[in-house]
Design an enzyme around this catalytic site. Structure first.
Site, PDB file in Angstrom:
ATOM      1  N   MET A 101       0.837  -1.194   0.000  1.00 47.58           N
ATOM      2  CA  MET A 101       0.000   0.000   0.000  1.00 47.58           C
ATOM      3  C   MET A 101       0.874   1.246   0.000  1.00 47.58           C
ATOM      4  SD  MET A 101      -2.692  -1.166   2.952  1.00 47.58           S
ATOM      5  CE  MET A 101      -1.389  -1.968   3.904  1.00 47.58           C
ATOM      6  N   PHE A 188      -0.089   4.913   7.150  1.00 45.61           N
ATOM      7  CA  PHE A 188       0.866   5.286   6.111  1.00 45.61           C
ATOM      8  C   PHE A 188       1.419   4.042   5.408  1.00 45.61           C
ATOM      9  CE2 PHE A 188       0.608   8.799   9.098  1.00 45.61           C
ATOM     10  CZ  PHE A 188       0.167   9.793   8.239  1.00 45.61           C
ATOM     11  N   GLY A 189       2.383   4.249   4.452  1.00 44.90           N
ATOM     12  CA  GLY A 189       2.795   3.168   3.564  1.00 44.90           C
ATOM     13  C   GLY A 189       3.125   1.872   4.274  1.00 44.90           C
ATOM     14  N   SER A 190       2.625   0.745   3.794  1.00 48.58           N
ATOM     15  CA  SER A 190       2.814  -0.524   4.480  1.00 48.58           C
ATOM     16  C   SER A 190       2.430  -1.685   3.575  1.00 48.58           C
ATOM     17  CB  SER A 190       1.988  -0.549   5.768  1.00 48.58           C
ATOM     18  OG  SER A 190       0.680  -0.070   5.518  1.00 48.58           O
ATOM     19  N   ARG A 191       2.309  -2.877   4.147  1.00 49.22           N
ATOM     20  CA  ARG A 191       2.110  -4.079   3.345  1.00 49.22           C
ATOM     21  C   ARG A 191       1.329  -5.121   4.128  1.00 49.22           C
ATOM     22  NH1 ARG A 191       7.429  -7.430   1.292  1.00 49.22           N
ATOM     23  NH2 ARG A 191       6.537  -9.519   1.260  1.00 49.22           N
TER      24      ARG A 191
END
Length: 221
Positions: A101, A188-191
């Site tokens: 993401m 925030f940005g992650s997976r």
């Protein structure tokens, strides 16, 4: 599809709005020429709208056949699809499907299958870029083990990234898992990784875009 602001973002958006109001009002009062505060205000509005977009909390309905279906847990891009040995929970060879993401994606997380939550476990770790393969076993993460309605075990793992340092997991042991329900949120940005049986049928490939709670990524045998 109804959209609202996720509860994880309410306080952040209020505080950010107040900070921006103070800074922008001060700029308009004390900085000249007018083009400077005007530019600053435009940038502030764009930034705020990006944060609002990030904290959207859409309620989604799966329209297809739910029997043995596996849906994407998040909005994002498929970055890994491979056979691996999962050493922490399942302790066997499985097929790992990873979706990354970006900060432009909704960061709510959905259950990947219908069933029952068996276990929830938090793992402390590093904050490497979530895009890296080793992030699955080295980063801060939360694992949710689910028994699907056909009896097979599915492991979902929320992974923090270099920016995302707060994982929120709502799932609790013995509760019902429903693919239309939120099971967590990552800021925030992650997976998110989903570990599936080796014989599961997969419908996506690396580079494909997914929509959480909607995109059918596979089916259990």
């Amino acid at each position: 599809m109804k959209v609202k602001i996720h509860r994880e973002g309410t306080n952040i958006l209020i505080v950010l709005l107040l900070i921006m109001l103070v800074i922008n009002l001060s700029a308009w009062m004390f900085i000249r020429p007018v083009a400077v505060p005007a530019t600053f205000t435009a940038i502030s509005v764009i930034l705020y709208l990006l944060v609002v977009n990030f904290f959207r909390s859409p309620r989604r309905t799966f329209k297809g056949d739910r029997e043995k279906v596996i849906v994407s847990s998040v909005d994002g891009t498929v970055v890994a699809l491979e056979e691996v040995f999962e050493p922490e929970v399942l302790k066997r060879r499985v097929r790992m499907l990873s979706v990354f993401m970006s900060v432009f994606n909704v960061h709510a997380n959905w259950f990947p299958v219908d069933g029952e939550v068996l276990m929830v476990r938090h793992h402390k770790g590093r904050y490497l870029s979530a895009y890296l393969p080793k992030a699955s076993i080295e980063n801060e993460r939360s694992s949710v083990l689910i028994r699907a309605t056909n009896g097979q075990e599915i492991l979902m793992r929320q992974i923090a990234g270099a920016v995302a340092r707060r994982i929120v997991t709502y799932a609790e042991p013995r509760e019902k898992a429903n693919i239309e329900d939120h099971m967590g949120f990552i800021k925030f940005g992650s997976r998110v990784d989903i570990y599936l049986p080796l014989d599961a049928k997969i419908f996506v490939k690396i580079g494909d875009k997914t929509i959480g709670g909607v995109t059918e990524v596979g089916r259990l045998r």
